[in-house]
Design an enzyme around this catalytic site. Structure first.
Site, PDB file in Angstrom:
ATOM      1  N   HIS A 218      74.249  64.595  40.668  1.00 59.55           N
ATOM      2  CA  HIS A 218      73.214  65.114  39.767  1.00 59.55           C
ATOM      3  C   HIS A 218      72.366  66.137  40.524  1.00 59.55           C
ATOM      4  O   HIS A 218      72.255  66.071  41.755  1.00 59.55           O
ATOM      5  CB  HIS A 218      72.318  63.977  39.277  1.00 59.55           C
ATOM      6  CG  HIS A 218      72.989  63.044  38.330  1.00 59.55           C
ATOM      7  ND1 HIS A 218      72.285  62.179  37.524  1.00 59.55           N
ATOM      8  CD2 HIS A 218      74.297  62.814  38.051  1.00 59.55           C
ATOM      9  CE1 HIS A 218      73.122  61.466  36.794  1.00 59.55           C
ATOM     10  NE2 HIS A 218      74.354  61.832  37.102  1.00 59.55           N
TER      11      HIS A 218
ATOM     12  N   GLU B 148      69.204  66.451  40.895  1.00 61.15           N
ATOM     13  CA  GLU B 148      68.120  65.888  41.712  1.00 61.15           C
ATOM     14  C   GLU B 148      68.634  65.337  43.034  1.00 61.15           C
ATOM     15  O   GLU B 148      68.019  65.543  44.087  1.00 61.15           O
ATOM     16  CB  GLU B 148      67.405  64.747  40.963  1.00 61.15           C
ATOM     17  CG  GLU B 148      66.806  65.145  39.638  1.00 61.15           C
ATOM     18  CD  GLU B 148      67.712  64.875  38.438  1.00 61.15           C
ATOM     19  OE1 GLU B 148      67.209  64.426  37.410  1.00 61.15           O
ATOM     20  OE2 GLU B 148      68.947  65.132  38.534  1.00 61.15           O
TER      21      GLU B 148
ATOM     22  N   CYS C  94      67.333  60.435  35.511  1.00 64.72           N
ATOM     23  CA  CYS C  94      67.882  59.132  35.142  1.00 64.72           C
ATOM     24  C   CYS C  94      67.364  58.096  36.153  1.00 64.72           C
ATOM     25  O   CYS C  94      66.670  58.445  37.107  1.00 64.72           O
ATOM     26  CB  CYS C  94      69.416  59.181  35.166  1.00 64.72           C
ATOM     27  SG  CYS C  94      70.121  59.352  36.815  1.00 64.72           S
TER      28      CYS C  94
ATOM     29  N   CYS D  48      68.419  58.868  39.797  1.00 71.04           N
ATOM     30  CA  CYS D  48      67.681  59.968  40.409  1.00 71.04           C
ATOM     31  C   CYS D  48      66.223  59.602  40.664  1.00 71.04           C
ATOM     32  O   CYS D  48      65.644  59.999  41.670  1.00 71.04           O
ATOM     33  CB  CYS D  48      67.801  61.211  39.541  1.00 71.04           C
ATOM     34  SG  CYS D  48      69.494  61.854  39.498  1.00 71.04           S
TER      35      CYS D  48
END
Length: 147
Positions: free
Chosen positions: A55, A57, A85, A88
């Protein structure tokens, strides 16, 4: 747009999300800023890297840690186009992020479903920054996917 403004940095995150869109990744972009300087840029790369943890992040936190030579980021600000999420947000907790700014909310997978307690207690949070632009990019991506 003022240089060093929150809007400036979120716009830089949005540029990363647009790269993801062009590469047919879910269009989420992130930048990490330390002392008004961008030290990390990233976008979702789960397809490209065949890694569900890739992801924006996570990739940005790794890059920022490498740039600073430190695992903790208390003086850093993460700007991300979509609400992080749980995974993260957890990475944000462990890296002790100083501030989190996100654009669009994620009512299905966002960390706020579990409450702010998943973040480090010292992390300051602001949301809704350029939310319209972020949501529009996501909506266009999923519309394109369905067609």
């Amino acid at each position: 747009m003022d240089l060093y403004s929150d809007e400036y940095f979120m716009n830089e995150a949005l540029k990363q999300a647009k790269i993801a869109f062009e590469e047919e990744e879910v269009p989420v972009g992130a930048v990490i800023v330390c002392r008004n300087k961008i030290i990390a840029r990233a976008y979702n790369q789960t397809e490209k890297l065949r890694d569900v943890t890739a992801h924006a992040e996570i990739l940005a936190i790794t890059a920022a840690s490498n740039a600073l030579g430190a695992k903790y980021l208390p003086e850093c600000k993460l700007y991300v186009t979509l609400e992080p999420c749980v995974m993260c947000a957890g990475a944000g907790f462990w890296s002790q992020l100083g501030e989190l700014y996100y654009g669009a909310s994620d009512p299905k997978r966002g960390f706020s479903l579990l409450g702010k307690g998943i973040l480090h207690p010292k992390t300051k949070v602001q949301y809704g920054l350029m939310a319209k632009e972020s949501k529009e990019l996501l909506d266009n991506f999923f519309k394109k996917l369905r067609n």
